[in-house]
Scaffold this active site. Structure first.
Site, PDB file in Angstrom:
ATOM      1  N   HIS A  50     -81.188  37.977 -48.148  1.00  0.00           N
ATOM      2  CA  HIS A  50     -80.644  39.116 -48.886  1.00  0.00           C
ATOM      3  C   HIS A  50     -79.804  39.983 -47.949  1.00  0.00           C
ATOM      4  CE1 HIS A  50     -83.640  38.081 -51.987  1.00  0.00           C
ATOM      5  NE2 HIS A  50     -82.839  38.731 -52.821  1.00  0.00           N
ATOM      6  N   GLY A 110     -89.127  40.065 -54.175  1.00  0.00           N
ATOM      7  CA  GLY A 110     -89.988  39.853 -55.344  1.00  0.00           C
ATOM      8  C   GLY A 110     -89.886  38.429 -55.864  1.00  0.00           C
ATOM      9  N   LYS A 123     -81.556  45.783 -47.887  1.00  0.00           N
ATOM     10  CA  LYS A 123     -82.712  45.643 -48.791  1.00  0.00           C
ATOM     11  C   LYS A 123     -83.943  46.242 -48.125  1.00  0.00           C
ATOM     12  CE  LYS A 123     -85.264  42.134 -51.462  1.00  0.00           C
ATOM     13  NZ  LYS A 123     -85.334  42.918 -52.700  1.00  0.00           N
ATOM     14  N   ARG A 176     -75.034  49.762 -61.289  1.00  0.00           N
ATOM     15  CA  ARG A 176     -74.418  48.485 -60.889  1.00  0.00           C
ATOM     16  C   ARG A 176     -74.691  47.380 -61.896  1.00  0.00           C
ATOM     17  NH1 ARG A 176     -76.873  49.034 -54.967  1.00  0.00           N
ATOM     18  NH2 ARG A 176     -78.427  49.956 -56.317  1.00  0.00           N
ATOM     19  N   MET A 177     -75.917  47.279 -62.372  1.00  0.00           N
ATOM     20  CA  MET A 177     -76.237  46.266 -63.391  1.00  0.00           C
ATOM     21  C   MET A 177     -75.737  46.704 -64.770  1.00  0.00           C
ATOM     22  SD  MET A 177     -77.681  43.577 -62.129  1.00  0.00           S
ATOM     23  CE  MET A 177     -78.574  42.790 -63.456  1.00  0.00           C
TER      24      MET A 177
HETATM   25  P1  NAD Z   1     -78.376  51.526 -59.973  1.00  0.00           P
HETATM   26  O1  NAD Z   1     -79.022  52.603 -59.184  1.00  0.00           O
HETATM   27  O2  NAD Z   1     -76.998  51.075 -59.606  1.00  0.00           O
HETATM   28  O3  NAD Z   1     -78.320  51.974 -61.532  1.00  0.00           O
HETATM   29  C1  NAD Z   1     -79.326  52.691 -62.184  1.00  0.00           C
HETATM   30  C2  NAD Z   1     -78.638  53.620 -63.198  1.00  0.00           C
HETATM   31  O4  NAD Z   1     -79.622  54.269 -63.986  1.00  0.00           O
HETATM   32  C3  NAD Z   1     -77.819  54.743 -62.510  1.00  0.00           C
HETATM   33  O5  NAD Z   1     -76.490  54.753 -63.018  1.00  0.00           O
HETATM   34  C4  NAD Z   1     -78.574  56.010 -62.889  1.00  0.00           C
HETATM   35  O6  NAD Z   1     -77.712  57.130 -63.058  1.00  0.00           O
HETATM   36  C5  NAD Z   1     -79.193  55.579 -64.219  1.00  0.00           C
HETATM   37  N1  NAD Z   1     -80.312  56.433 -64.621  1.00  0.00           N
HETATM   38  C6  NAD Z   1     -81.305  56.932 -63.852  1.00  0.00           C
HETATM   39  N2  NAD Z   1     -82.132  57.690 -64.597  1.00  0.00           N
HETATM   40  C7  NAD Z   1     -81.657  57.648 -65.857  1.00  0.00           C
HETATM   41  C8  NAD Z   1     -82.082  58.231 -67.072  1.00  0.00           C
HETATM   42  N3  NAD Z   1     -83.147  59.033 -67.126  1.00  0.00           N
HETATM   43  N4  NAD Z   1     -81.366  57.954 -68.195  1.00  0.00           N
HETATM   44  C9  NAD Z   1     -80.285  57.171 -68.148  1.00  0.00           C
HETATM   45  N5  NAD Z   1     -79.823  56.586 -67.016  1.00  0.00           N
HETATM   46  C10 NAD Z   1     -80.512  56.839 -65.885  1.00  0.00           C
HETATM   47  O7  NAD Z   1     -79.390  50.295 -59.948  1.00  0.00           O
HETATM   48  P2  NAD Z   1     -79.109  48.746 -60.269  1.00  0.00           P
HETATM   49  O8  NAD Z   1     -78.798  48.015 -59.011  1.00  0.00           O
HETATM   50  O9  NAD Z   1     -78.148  48.648 -61.413  1.00  0.00           O
HETATM   51  O10 NAD Z   1     -80.553  48.273 -60.742  1.00  0.00           O
HETATM   52  C11 NAD Z   1     -81.171  48.848 -61.878  1.00  0.00           C
HETATM   53  C12 NAD Z   1     -82.535  48.232 -62.079  1.00  0.00           C
HETATM   54  O11 NAD Z   1     -82.388  46.849 -62.418  1.00  0.00           O
HETATM   55  C13 NAD Z   1     -83.461  48.261 -60.850  1.00  0.00           C
HETATM   56  O12 NAD Z   1     -84.777  48.504 -61.282  1.00  0.00           O
HETATM   57  C14 NAD Z   1     -83.325  46.861 -60.288  1.00  0.00           C
HETATM   58  O13 NAD Z   1     -84.470  46.473 -59.541  1.00  0.00           O
HETATM   59  C15 NAD Z   1     -83.222  46.057 -61.560  1.00  0.00           C
HETATM   60  N6  NAD Z   1     -82.597  44.716 -61.450  1.00  0.00           N
HETATM   61  C16 NAD Z   1     -83.081  43.771 -62.303  1.00  0.00           C
HETATM   62  C17 NAD Z   1     -82.495  42.512 -62.340  1.00  0.00           C
HETATM   63  C18 NAD Z   1     -83.041  41.499 -63.316  1.00  0.00           C
HETATM   64  O14 NAD Z   1     -82.592  40.339 -63.301  1.00  0.00           O
HETATM   65  N7  NAD Z   1     -83.956  41.880 -64.192  1.00  0.00           N
HETATM   66  C19 NAD Z   1     -81.428  42.204 -61.495  1.00  0.00           C
HETATM   67  C20 NAD Z   1     -80.949  43.209 -60.651  1.00  0.00           C
HETATM   68  C21 NAD Z   1     -81.527  44.467 -60.647  1.00  0.00           C
END
Ligand code: NAD
Length: 266
Positions: A156, A166, A160, A15-16
């Site tokens: 949220h 956090g 969640k 998603r991100m």
């Molecule tokens: P998500 O589950 O939609 O996406 C994660 C992606 O990583 C998936 O497409 C998955 O297939 C991929 N993945 C898993 N293992 C992998 C590997 N070994 N190699 C390559 N790709 C791999 O999750 P999301 O909602 O996009 O969130 C991702 C992370 O970002 C989470 O840890 C979330 O807490 C964090 N997040 C951070 C912020 C920020 O501002 N820093 C904001 C939102 C979310």
């Protein structure tokens, strides 16, 4: 900026990660050179994120992708279980990690800082890339110096898993650094319905609202004699993090060592 910054994205199907791919493809100063995800491999990265084909085919192996594409920066929004290993791999290739995925221990961050310095590259681990959320936390910490009666209300989506969020805990930590320490409220207060007054953090309260349709919002409410102050931040969608990610990608090119927290570079 003369040359484009070459960017690889790990978690590109997530998603991100999809938002990051879209942002990089749309930015004239950035160039997408690799898209890595364990799902979606073999697809054009543009099509994967719902825009026109871009000629970069998503792959599953980060090590091979970094070796072939030689990016300047790896943006990582994967999952806690793999992000540390990914960051080690990036540094090994001399690629600057810009990490949004959560899940590092303080010891790991310290170790990664040393490795970035040895490799003479920058790195950034940022649990929150939202510029507005960081400002909300900083303004709240400032207000708590003068208005120590405070409660945090965070909102949220109903799916969640953790409460409080956090961001609300981080806000509470920053407030606790500037706020006079005392326990708020009536000392004889009685909770008729257990939990009605929320969770206590260092003498003040955090309340978690969970509702469908909500993405991420937080209010920090201060009360004083004859007045109140509300500092409120609303996140409506994941694209809202992208201006912060772009700043991170640009800034990481300018320093050496691992920085923890977007507030230090924004
Ligand atoms: P998500 O589950 O939609 O996406 C994660 C992606 O990583 C998936 O497409 C998955 O297939 C991929 N993945 C898993 N293992 C992998 C590997 N070994 N190699 C390559 N790709 C791999 O999750 P999301 O909602 O996009 O969130 C991702 C992370 O970002 C989470 O840890 C979330 O807490 C964090 N997040 C951070 C912020 C920020 O501002 N820093 C904001 C939102 C979310």
């Amino acid at each position: 900026m003369s040359e484009k910054i070459k960017v690889a994205v790990a978690g590109a199907s997530g998603r991100m990660g999809r938002e990051v791919v879209k942002m990089v493809l749309a930015d004239e100063h950035l160039e997408l050179v690799a898209a890595v995800d364990r799902s979606g491999a073999g697809s054009d990265a543009g099509e994967l994120v719902g825009v026109k084909p871009c000629g970069i085919i998503a792959v599953g192996d980060l090590d091979a992708a970094l070796g072939a594409a030689k990016p300047d920066v790896l943006v990582d929004f994967t999952v806690p279980s793999v992000v540390y290993g990914n960051t080690l791999t990036a540094i090994k290739h001399g690629v600057r990690p810009v990490v949004g995925a959560t899940g590092f221990t303080p010891e790991q961050i310290q170790e990664l800082d040393g490795l970035c310095r040895e490799a003479n590259i920058g790195g950034l681990i940022a649990p929150n890339f939202s510029i507005g959320a960081i400002l909300m936390m900083q303004f709240a910490a400032k207000a708590a110096e003068y208005l120590p009666h405070v409660e945090i209300i965070e909102y949220h989506g109903d799916q969640k898993l953790d409460a409080p969020s956090g961001t609300s805990i981080k806000t509470a930590e920053l407030i606790a650094e500037t706020r006079k320490k005392f326990k708020q409220g009536n000392p004889n207060e009685e909770e008729i319905l257990p939990g009605a007054r929320g969770g206590e953090y260092d003498g003040f309260r955090i309340h978690s609202v969970r509702l469908p349709g909500v993405f991420a919002q937080q209010e920090v409410v201060f009360g004083g004699y004859g007045q109140s102050l509300k500092i409120r931040h609303d996140s409506y969608e994941r694209a809202g993090y992208m201006p912060g990610v772009k700043i991170g990608v640009e800034k990481v090119m300018t320093y050496t060592g691992m920085v923890y927290g977007f507030e230090h570079v924004m």
